[in-house]
Design a protein around this motif. Structure first.
Motif, PDB file in Angstrom:
ATOM      1  N   LYS A 107       0.839  -1.207   0.000  1.00 16.95           N
ATOM      2  CA  LYS A 107       0.000   0.000   0.000  1.00 16.95           C
ATOM      3  C   LYS A 107       0.871   1.253   0.000  1.00 16.95           C
ATOM      4  N   MET A 108       1.926   1.239   0.813  1.00 18.06           N
ATOM      5  CA  MET A 108       2.841   2.378   0.842  1.00 18.06           C
ATOM      6  C   MET A 108       3.539   2.532  -0.508  1.00 18.06           C
ATOM      7  N   PHE A 109       3.925   1.406  -1.082  1.00  9.34           N
ATOM      8  CA  PHE A 109       4.618   1.432  -2.374  1.00  9.34           C
ATOM      9  C   PHE A 109       3.735   2.059  -3.453  1.00  9.34           C
ATOM     10  N   ASP A 110       2.460   1.687  -3.446  1.00 12.49           N
ATOM     11  CA  ASP A 110       1.534   2.228  -4.450  1.00 12.49           C
ATOM     12  C   ASP A 110       1.272   3.717  -4.243  1.00 12.49           C
ATOM     13  N   LEU A 111       1.424   4.196  -2.996  1.00  9.89           N
ATOM     14  CA  LEU A 111       1.192   5.614  -2.702  1.00  9.89           C
ATOM     15  C   LEU A 111       2.412   6.495  -2.993  1.00  9.89           C
ATOM     16  N   MET A 112       3.568   5.882  -3.212  1.00 11.28           N
ATOM     17  CA  MET A 112       4.792   6.651  -3.409  1.00 11.28           C
ATOM     18  C   MET A 112       4.646   7.627  -4.576  1.00 11.28           C
ATOM     19  N   PRO A 113       4.951   8.911  -4.361  1.00  9.84           N
ATOM     20  CA  PRO A 113       4.860   9.880  -5.467  1.00  9.84           C
ATOM     21  C   PRO A 113       5.980   9.688  -6.491  1.00  9.84           C
ATOM     22  N   LEU A 114       7.116   9.147  -6.013  1.00 10.73           N
ATOM     23  CA  LEU A 114       8.254   8.927  -6.898  1.00 10.73           C
ATOM     24  C   LEU A 114       8.976   7.657  -6.449  1.00 10.73           C
ATOM     25  N   LYS A 115       9.173   6.747  -7.401  1.00  8.30           N
ATOM     26  CA  LYS A 115       9.851   5.488  -7.087  1.00  8.30           C
ATOM     27  C   LYS A 115      11.187   5.446  -7.810  1.00  8.30           C
ATOM     28  N   ASN A 116      12.203   4.903  -7.116  1.00  7.23           N
ATOM     29  CA  ASN A 116      13.464   4.634  -7.799  1.00  7.23           C
ATOM     30  C   ASN A 116      13.715   3.122  -7.799  1.00  7.23           C
ATOM     31  N   THR A 117      14.818   2.721  -8.362  1.00  7.22           N
ATOM     32  CA  THR A 117      15.114   1.281  -8.473  1.00  7.22           C
ATOM     33  C   THR A 117      15.200   0.619  -7.108  1.00  7.22           C
ATOM     34  N   VAL A 118      15.742   1.327  -6.126  1.00  7.52           N
ATOM     35  CA  VAL A 118      15.858   0.766  -4.776  1.00  7.52           C
ATOM     36  C   VAL A 118      14.468   0.487  -4.198  1.00  7.52           C
ATOM     37  N   SER A 119      13.512   1.362  -4.470  1.00  6.97           N
ATOM     38  CA  SER A 119      12.142   1.165  -3.982  1.00  6.97           C
ATOM     39  C   SER A 119      11.539  -0.115  -4.569  1.00  6.97           C
ATOM     40  N   TRP A 120      11.693  -0.267  -5.887  1.00  5.16           N
ATOM     41  CA  TRP A 120      11.192  -1.479  -6.545  1.00  5.16           C
ATOM     42  C   TRP A 120      11.873  -2.725  -5.968  1.00  5.16           C
ATOM     43  N   ASN A 121      13.181  -2.651  -5.793  1.00  2.00           N
ATOM     44  CA  ASN A 121      13.921  -3.807  -5.274  1.00  2.00           C
ATOM     45  C   ASN A 121      13.458  -4.189  -3.870  1.00  2.00           C
ATOM     46  N   ALA A 122      13.178  -3.173  -3.042  1.00  2.00           N
ATOM     47  CA  ALA A 122      12.713  -3.446  -1.672  1.00  2.00           C
ATOM     48  C   ALA A 122      11.397  -4.214  -1.687  1.00  2.00           C
ATOM     49  N   MET A 123      10.498  -3.818  -2.580  1.00  2.00           N
ATOM     50  CA  MET A 123       9.195  -4.474  -2.654  1.00  2.00           C
ATOM     51  C   MET A 123       9.319  -5.895  -3.212  1.00  2.00           C
ATOM     52  N   ILE A 124      10.165  -6.059  -4.228  1.00  2.00           N
ATOM     53  CA  ILE A 124      10.382  -7.393  -4.810  1.00  2.00           C
ATOM     54  C   ILE A 124      10.991  -8.327  -3.771  1.00  2.00           C
ATOM     55  N   SER A 125      11.989  -7.851  -3.037  1.00  2.00           N
ATOM     56  CA  SER A 125      12.622  -8.672  -1.994  1.00  2.00           C
ATOM     57  C   SER A 125      11.626  -9.043  -0.911  1.00  2.00           C
ATOM     58  N   GLY A 126      10.760  -8.096  -0.550  1.00  2.00           N
ATOM     59  CA  GLY A 126       9.747  -8.370   0.463  1.00  2.00           C
ATOM     60  C   GLY A 126       8.795  -9.465   0.035  1.00  2.00           C
ATOM     61  N   TYR A 127       8.313  -9.395  -1.201  1.00  2.10           N
ATOM     62  CA  TYR A 127       7.442 -10.447  -1.718  1.00  2.10           C
ATOM     63  C   TYR A 127       8.168 -11.792  -1.750  1.00  2.10           C
ATOM     64  N   ALA A 128       9.419 -11.779  -2.199  1.00  2.00           N
ATOM     65  CA  ALA A 128      10.183 -13.027  -2.310  1.00  2.00           C
ATOM     66  C   ALA A 128      10.378 -13.676  -0.944  1.00  2.00           C
ATOM     67  N   ARG A 129      10.736 -12.865   0.065  1.00  2.00           N
ATOM     68  CA  ARG A 129      10.933 -13.413   1.412  1.00  2.00           C
ATOM     69  C   ARG A 129       9.637 -13.947   1.997  1.00  2.00           C
ATOM     70  N   SER A 130       8.508 -13.390   1.566  1.00  2.00           N
ATOM     71  CA  SER A 130       7.205 -13.846   2.070  1.00  2.00           C
ATOM     72  C   SER A 130       6.685 -15.058   1.298  1.00  2.00           C
ATOM     73  N   GLY A 131       7.458 -15.530   0.322  1.00  2.00           N
ATOM     74  CA  GLY A 131       7.037 -16.683  -0.461  1.00  2.00           C
ATOM     75  C   GLY A 131       6.036 -16.360  -1.552  1.00  2.00           C
ATOM     76  N   ARG A 132       5.787 -15.085  -1.791  1.00  2.00           N
ATOM     77  CA  ARG A 132       4.819 -14.677  -2.831  1.00  2.00           C
ATOM     78  C   ARG A 132       5.587 -14.357  -4.112  1.00  2.00           C
ATOM     79  N   ILE A 133       6.110 -15.428  -4.693  1.00  4.58           N
ATOM     80  CA  ILE A 133       7.039 -15.299  -5.807  1.00  4.58           C
ATOM     81  C   ILE A 133       6.361 -14.721  -7.051  1.00  4.58           C
ATOM     82  N   SER A 134       5.126 -15.147  -7.315  1.00  5.82           N
ATOM     83  CA  SER A 134       4.461 -14.663  -8.530  1.00  5.82           C
ATOM     84  C   SER A 134       4.260 -13.150  -8.484  1.00  5.82           C
ATOM     85  N   GLU A 135       3.938 -12.619  -7.282  1.00  2.28           N
ATOM     86  CA  GLU A 135       3.766 -11.169  -7.154  1.00  2.28           C
ATOM     87  C   GLU A 135       5.105 -10.452  -7.283  1.00  2.28           C
TER      88      GLU A 135
END
Length: 521
Positions: free
Chosen positions: A199-227
């Motif tokens: 939800k925070m990620f979707d609200l971000m006014p400006l995203k950089n590569t680090v922001s995307w990477n943080a969200m991808i890593s979070g999904y991966a650690r949670s086992g939600r690989i498809s997301e």
């Protein structure tokens, strides 16, 4: 003298970043310091401050103990010098000691002081120190500095106090930047609040590569690989960390073929040079798949690209070779490693044990005791496993005693399981049962299963029947437990009893465990 003059001139450069490049080797630091003492320049505050900065922060000559010595021998250190030594000590709580000295000296902290202090407070067991520093931030009127705010968000997130981290974020909303957003998202993801992070990620006014990477890593650690993969595919730009996060997510999630496929896409046409995490994950995927040829290709790639094989990468390579059955290649990697830690030794010992080289694993352990790190519980697990597979009964019993009495390591269920397997394979079934009955914890079903299997192999029908029935009582819906008992009856030609067990399986509608294999193609 000319060299010394050039170094001193560089030290006085208006740009601090340029001044930090004045010294190119540790010996230059000591020589320059000696020259400054002889010439009396150490009494000049600016010169002394720049020398301290080089000793503490220079990427080529930094020597923190030496920097502390310079600082402690400086009369009346300036605020810049206090900030320098605090920044250099930010990985430990020593920075707090220097901060207290700073206050006692009558200096006020500024926006350069608190980021390092707040970062170092994460080394404390609780957030109390960080909270006290937060109070000082407010006291000195620095709560509106974005760098200080970002470090406070990171600090509270590290202690899983996400409510407080969010409060700091909200109270500073008018000044937060992309780092603030990313730090909070990372904290939420690391604490398991992945949906809130999204939800925070979707609200971000400006995203950089680090922001995307943080969200991808979070999904991966949670086992939600498809997301995680969906986000990866949506990224406008990717860096090595982006690819690494996705490759690691696949590997850690057991999707090893996907991990290798993505890794190959990453390096195809030299599209991206992988970082250490991506390489480690790819090699680990090969180990899980027992894909020896893929592992060899990766090893060749690492050599061709002249990538430094540090202790982590070397350990995962030798682990891969050991699990893939090429113990000679594992040994070559192990011998070529300039540095080895306990994980390296453990992987080599386990590889030897896995490949039936029990005596060789003992020889390596003997060397480890003299020149390597202190063994841990994993070391002895590999050794006991090797003794079990090689029938080294006396050696296994000696190792178990050494582990508990000399190294003071408390045995876990896995260690007891190895000992039971060792005794059972050798036909010492009753001794194995006695060993189980002296265990300080409740035996797990796999351990009873090993005993029942040993009874079948060595013709201990009565004991096998007793233990087999007990095992079925523990796991009435496990098809393999019935098969063990049925096989004992069949080996003793007690066909009626074997048929009774099979009827029991049908009556209870127990599902058989499907077979599986991993074959490299």
């Amino acid at each position: 003298m000319r060299v010394a003059a050039r170094i001193i001139e560089q030290l006085h450069h208006l740009s601090l970043s340029q001044a930090l490049t004045a010294l190119n080797a540790p010996s230059h630091l000591h020589q320059t310091h000696a020259h400054l003492i002889v010439s009396g320049l150490t009494s000049h505050p600016f010169t002394a401050a720049r020398l301290l900065a080089c000793a503490a922060l220079s990427p080529s000559v930094s020597d923190l103990p030496y920097a502390k010595t310079i600082f402690l021998h400086t009369h009346d250190p300036t605020p810049f010098m206090f900030n320098t030594i605090i920044m250099a000590s930010s990985k430990t709580l020593d920075s707090i000691t220097f901060y207290v000295c700073m206050l006692h000296a009558g200096h006020f902290p500024d926006n350069f002081t608190f980021p390092s202090l707040i970062k170092s407070s994460s080394a404390s067991p609780t957030s109390l120190l960080g909270t006290q520093l937060h109070g000082h931030v407010v006291k000195f009127g620095l709560e509106r500095d974005v760098f200080v705010v970002n470090n406070m968000i990171a600090m509270y997130s590290s202690f899983r106090e996400l409510g407080t981290a969010r409060k700091v974020f909200d109270e500073s909303f008018s000044l937060v930047d992309v780092v603030s957003w990313t730090t909070l998202i990372t904290g939420l993801a690391n604490s398991g609040q992945i949906d809130d992070a999204r939800k925070m990620f979707d609200l971000m006014p400006l995203k950089n590569t680090v922001s995307w990477n943080a969200m991808i890593s979070g999904y991966a650690r949670s086992g939600r690989i498809s997301e995680a993969r969906n986000l990866f595919d949506e990224m406008p730009e990717r860096d090595a960390a982006s690819w690494s996060a996705m490759v690691s997510g696949y590997s850690q999630g057991g999707m090893c073929n996907e991990a290798l496929e993505l890794f190959k896409e990453m390096v195809s046409g030299d599209k991206m040079i992988p970082n250490e995490a991506a390489l480690v994950s790819a090699v680990s995927a090969c180990a899980q798949l027992r894909a020896l040829e893929e592992g060899r290709w990766l090893h060749r790639y690492i050599k061709e690209k002249k990538i430094w094989i540090n202790v982590t990468l070397g350990t995962v390579l030798l682990d891969m070779y050991g699990k893939c059955g090429s113990i000679s290649e594992a040994a070559r990697v192990f011998k070529s490693m300039p540095e080895r830690n306990v994980y390296s030794w453990n992987s080599m010992i386990a590889g030897l044990a896995l490949n039936g080289c029990g005596k060789e694993s003992l020889s390596l352990f003997w060397i480890m005791r003299f020149v390597g790190p202190s063994p841990n519980a994993i070391t002895f697990l590999g050794l006991l496993s090797g003794c079990s597979h090689s029938g080294l009964i006396n050696e296994g019993q000696w190792l178990f005693s050494l582990m508990t009495q000399v190294y003071g390591i408390k045995p876990q269920l896995e260690h007891y399981g190895c000992m039971v397997d060792l005794l059972g394979r050798a036909g010492l079934v009753k001794e194995a049962l006695d060993f189980v009955e002296t265990m300080p914890m409740k035996p797990h079903p796999e351990l009873w299963g090993a005993l029942v299997g040993a009874c079948r192999i060595h013709g201990e029908v009565e004991l096998g029947e007793e233990l087999g029935k007990h095992l079925i009582g523990l796991e009435p819906h496990h098809g393999g437990r019935y098969a063990l008992l049925s096989n004992i009856f069949a080996a003793a030609q007690r066909w009626d009893d074997a048929a009774m067990v099979r009827d029991l399986v049908k009556g209870r509608k127990v599902l058989k465990n499907p077979g599986n294999s991993v074959v490299e193609t």
